[in-house]
Design a protein around this motif. Structure first.
Motif, PDB file in Angstrom:
ATOM      1  N   ALA A 107       3.275  -2.748   4.055  1.00  0.00           N
ATOM      2  CA  ALA A 107       3.186  -4.296   3.351  1.00  0.00           C
ATOM      3  C   ALA A 107       2.139  -4.883   4.189  1.00  0.00           C
ATOM      4  N   GLU A 108       1.015  -5.392   3.624  1.00  0.00           N
ATOM      5  CA  GLU A 108       0.071  -6.448   4.156  1.00  0.00           C
ATOM      6  C   GLU A 108       0.336  -7.789   3.619  1.00  0.00           C
ATOM      7  N   GLY A 109       0.732  -8.662   4.527  1.00  0.00           N
ATOM      8  CA  GLY A 109       0.981 -10.066   4.135  1.00  0.00           C
ATOM      9  C   GLY A 109       2.336 -10.220   3.645  1.00  0.00           C
ATOM     10  N   ASP A 110       2.746 -11.381   3.519  1.00  0.00           N
ATOM     11  CA  ASP A 110       4.221 -11.720   3.266  1.00  0.00           C
ATOM     12  C   ASP A 110       4.606 -11.497   1.843  1.00  0.00           C
ATOM     13  N   MET A 111       5.850 -10.676   1.711  1.00  0.00           N
ATOM     14  CA  MET A 111       6.188 -10.489   0.365  1.00  0.00           C
ATOM     15  C   MET A 111       7.760 -10.374   0.463  1.00  0.00           C
ATOM     16  N   THR A 112       8.337 -10.420  -0.582  1.00  0.00           N
ATOM     17  CA  THR A 112       9.912 -10.067  -0.832  1.00  0.00           C
ATOM     18  C   THR A 112       9.921  -8.842  -1.514  1.00  0.00           C
ATOM     19  N   LEU A 113      10.670  -7.905  -1.119  1.00  0.00           N
ATOM     20  CA  LEU A 113      11.191  -6.744  -1.710  1.00  0.00           C
ATOM     21  C   LEU A 113      12.607  -6.454  -1.945  1.00  0.00           C
ATOM     22  N   VAL A 114      12.947  -5.658  -2.783  1.00  0.00           N
ATOM     23  CA  VAL A 114      14.316  -5.336  -3.032  1.00  0.00           C
ATOM     24  C   VAL A 114      14.467  -3.950  -3.323  1.00  0.00           C
ATOM     25  N   LEU A 115      15.526  -3.383  -2.782  1.00  0.00           N
ATOM     26  CA  LEU A 115      15.824  -1.859  -3.049  1.00  0.00           C
ATOM     27  C   LEU A 115      17.172  -1.694  -3.783  1.00  0.00           C
ATOM     28  N   THR A 116      17.048  -1.084  -4.999  1.00  0.00           N
ATOM     29  CA  THR A 116      18.325  -0.971  -5.734  1.00  0.00           C
ATOM     30  C   THR A 116      18.454   0.505  -6.081  1.00  0.00           C
ATOM     31  N   GLY A 117      19.567   0.891  -6.685  1.00  0.00           N
ATOM     32  CA  GLY A 117      19.911   2.274  -7.018  1.00  0.00           C
ATOM     33  C   GLY A 117      20.689   3.102  -6.061  1.00  0.00           C
ATOM     34  N   ALA A 118      20.340   4.410  -5.878  1.00  0.00           N
ATOM     35  CA  ALA A 118      20.971   5.176  -5.079  1.00  0.00           C
ATOM     36  C   ALA A 118      20.586   5.018  -3.653  1.00  0.00           C
ATOM     37  N   ASP A 119      21.392   5.523  -2.731  1.00  0.00           N
ATOM     38  CA  ASP A 119      21.428   5.203  -1.301  1.00  0.00           C
ATOM     39  C   ASP A 119      19.857   5.956  -0.842  1.00  0.00           C
ATOM     40  N   CYS A 120      19.028   5.301  -0.251  1.00  0.00           N
ATOM     41  CA  CYS A 120      18.011   5.777  -0.050  1.00  0.00           C
ATOM     42  C   CYS A 120      17.397   5.947   1.544  1.00  0.00           C
ATOM     43  N   ASN A 121      18.527   5.552   2.378  1.00  0.00           N
ATOM     44  CA  ASN A 121      18.112   5.835   3.711  1.00  0.00           C
ATOM     45  C   ASN A 121      16.806   5.039   4.179  1.00  0.00           C
ATOM     46  N   ALA A 122      16.559   3.848   3.574  1.00  0.00           N
ATOM     47  CA  ALA A 122      15.240   3.125   3.842  1.00  0.00           C
ATOM     48  C   ALA A 122      15.196   2.775   5.368  1.00  0.00           C
ATOM     49  N   ILE A 174       0.828  -1.245   0.073  1.00  0.00           N
ATOM     50  CA  ILE A 174       0.098  -0.026   0.089  1.00  0.00           C
ATOM     51  C   ILE A 174       0.736   1.378  -0.041  1.00  0.00           C
ATOM     52  N   VAL A 175       0.676   2.277  -0.802  1.00  0.00           N
ATOM     53  CA  VAL A 175       1.401   3.403  -0.826  1.00  0.00           C
ATOM     54  C   VAL A 175       0.495   4.468   0.195  1.00  0.00           C
ATOM     55  N   ILE A 176       1.400   4.654   1.073  1.00  0.00           N
ATOM     56  CA  ILE A 176       0.614   5.761   2.191  1.00  0.00           C
ATOM     57  C   ILE A 176       1.174   6.941   1.709  1.00  0.00           C
ATOM     58  N   ASN A 177       2.202   7.346   1.337  1.00  0.00           N
ATOM     59  CA  ASN A 177       2.887   8.723   0.856  1.00  0.00           C
ATOM     60  C   ASN A 177       3.587   8.640  -0.277  1.00  0.00           C
ATOM     61  N   ASP A 178       3.378   9.183  -1.328  1.00  0.00           N
ATOM     62  CA  ASP A 178       4.323   9.126  -2.476  1.00  0.00           C
ATOM     63  C   ASP A 178       5.078  10.519  -2.471  1.00  0.00           C
ATOM     64  N   ASN A 179       4.727  11.357  -2.005  1.00  0.00           N
ATOM     65  CA  ASN A 179       5.554  12.494  -1.431  1.00  0.00           C
ATOM     66  C   ASN A 179       5.723  13.144  -2.969  1.00  0.00           C
TER      67      ASN A 179
END
Length: 83
Positions: free
Chosen positions: A66-81, A5-10
């Protein structure tokens, strides 16, 4: 299957893929992911085909739930996740 779910796309979140090759004859640009290297590595890490879709986040500070089980990956520039 979970859902993201996208809460805030800023600023701006788009879905991107490899783009449209051969579309210039119709006046369209190739388009696709701005960071093709990051897109392809993300898909590879997830076991997807390179033509799968990625979320591309411009200028950061996006917020998701995230609602439920999922696998995510972050790539690219440093995003301070954070989670």
């Amino acid at each position: 299957m979970g859902r993201l779910i996208v809460i805030n796309d800023n600023h701006h979140i788009t879905t991107q893929d490899l783009g449209r090759f051969g579309a210039s004859k119709y006046g369209l640009t190739q388009g696709g992911a701005a960071d093709l290297h990051a897109h392809c590595w993300g898909q590879k890490l997830l076991g997807n085909t390179m033509s799968s879709t990625s979320l591309e986040i411009l200028l950061g500070r996006a917020k998701f739930r995230a609602e439920g089980d999922m696998t995510l990956v972050l790539t690219g520039a440093d995003c301070n996740a954070r989670y």
